[in-house]
Design a protein around this motif. Structure first.
Motif, PDB file in Angstrom:
ATOM      1  N   GLN A  75       0.629   2.595  -3.798  1.00  0.00           N
ATOM      2  CA  GLN A  75      -0.447   3.581  -3.778  1.00  0.00           C
ATOM      3  C   GLN A  75      -0.029   4.904  -3.164  1.00  0.00           C
ATOM      4  OE1 GLN A  75      -3.518   1.517  -1.683  1.00  0.00           O
ATOM      5  NE2 GLN A  75      -3.781  -0.014  -3.295  1.00  0.00           N
ATOM      6  N   GLY A  76       1.129   4.947  -2.531  1.00  0.00           N
ATOM      7  CA  GLY A  76       1.608   6.189  -1.930  1.00  0.00           C
ATOM      8  C   GLY A  76       0.844   6.593  -0.695  1.00  0.00           C
ATOM      9  N   SER A  77       0.177   5.665  -0.042  1.00  0.00           N
ATOM     10  CA  SER A  77      -0.594   6.000   1.161  1.00  0.00           C
ATOM     11  C   SER A  77       0.352   6.137   2.355  1.00  0.00           C
ATOM     12  CB  SER A  77      -1.643   4.924   1.428  1.00  0.00           C
ATOM     13  OG  SER A  77      -1.032   3.690   1.662  1.00  0.00           O
ATOM     14  N   PRO A  78      -0.040   6.942   3.344  1.00  0.00           N
ATOM     15  CA  PRO A  78       0.817   7.113   4.524  1.00  0.00           C
ATOM     16  C   PRO A  78       0.809   5.858   5.402  1.00  0.00           C
ATOM     17  CG  PRO A  78      -1.224   8.308   4.808  1.00  0.00           C
ATOM     18  CD  PRO A  78      -1.231   7.771   3.408  1.00  0.00           C
TER      19      PRO A  78
ATOM     20  N   ASP B 146       0.002   3.459   8.160  1.00  0.00           N
ATOM     21  CA  ASP B 146      -1.160   3.222   9.018  1.00  0.00           C
ATOM     22  C   ASP B 146      -0.682   2.556  10.307  1.00  0.00           C
ATOM     23  OD1 ASP B 146      -3.661   2.798  10.072  1.00  0.00           O
ATOM     24  OD2 ASP B 146      -4.150   1.129   8.731  1.00  0.00           O
TER      25      ASP B 146
ATOM     26  N   GLU C  66       0.827  -1.217   0.000  1.00  0.00           N
ATOM     27  CA  GLU C  66       0.000   0.000   0.000  1.00  0.00           C
ATOM     28  C   GLU C  66       0.852   1.255   0.000  1.00  0.00           C
ATOM     29  OE1 GLU C  66      -2.698  -0.011   3.263  1.00  0.00           O
ATOM     30  OE2 GLU C  66      -3.746  -1.798   2.569  1.00  0.00           O
ATOM     31  N   MET C  67       1.912   1.246   0.799  1.00  0.00           N
ATOM     32  CA  MET C  67       2.754   2.431   0.896  1.00  0.00           C
ATOM     33  C   MET C  67       3.541   2.673  -0.387  1.00  0.00           C
ATOM     34  SD  MET C  67       4.099   2.143   4.817  1.00  0.00           S
ATOM     35  CE  MET C  67       5.320   3.399   4.562  1.00  0.00           C
TER      36      MET C  67
END
Length: 95
Positions: A52-55, A57, A48-49
């Protein structure tokens, strides 16, 4: 895998199997019942990181740590039993 290799003395066969299992565990989806598999929560978090570039969690990170510690404890327990069984069979010498 180490406990099986200790008991059956077939390290080369178990190395190939362990590499396939690790590759499989890194490719499984990180949702649902797959979260119970080793490495799956951490691989899903990294996927995910990175993709998708998500922070980061914190809940997913905590789940990855808990999963890692659970499987580490299970592996140490099974390896300890395998050492005792190998010593009882005379396959391993020592204290």
């Amino acid at each position: 895998m180490g406990s099986l290799a200790l008991l059956y003395k077939r390290v080369s066969q178990f190395l190939g199997l362990s590499q396939f299992l690790l590759l499989f565990l890194l490719q499984v989806p990180g949702e649902g019942a797959f979260l119970l598999l080793p490495l799956a929560p951490g691989a899903a978090l990294a996927r995910e990181m990175l993709a998708q570039g998500s922070p980061l969690d914190p809940m997913a990170l905590g789940l990855a740590f808990m999963s890692g510690f659970l499987y580490l404890g299970l592996g140490l327990f099974l390896f300890g039993r395998a050492v005792r069984r190998a010593k009882a069979r005379g396959l391993l010498y020592g204290y």
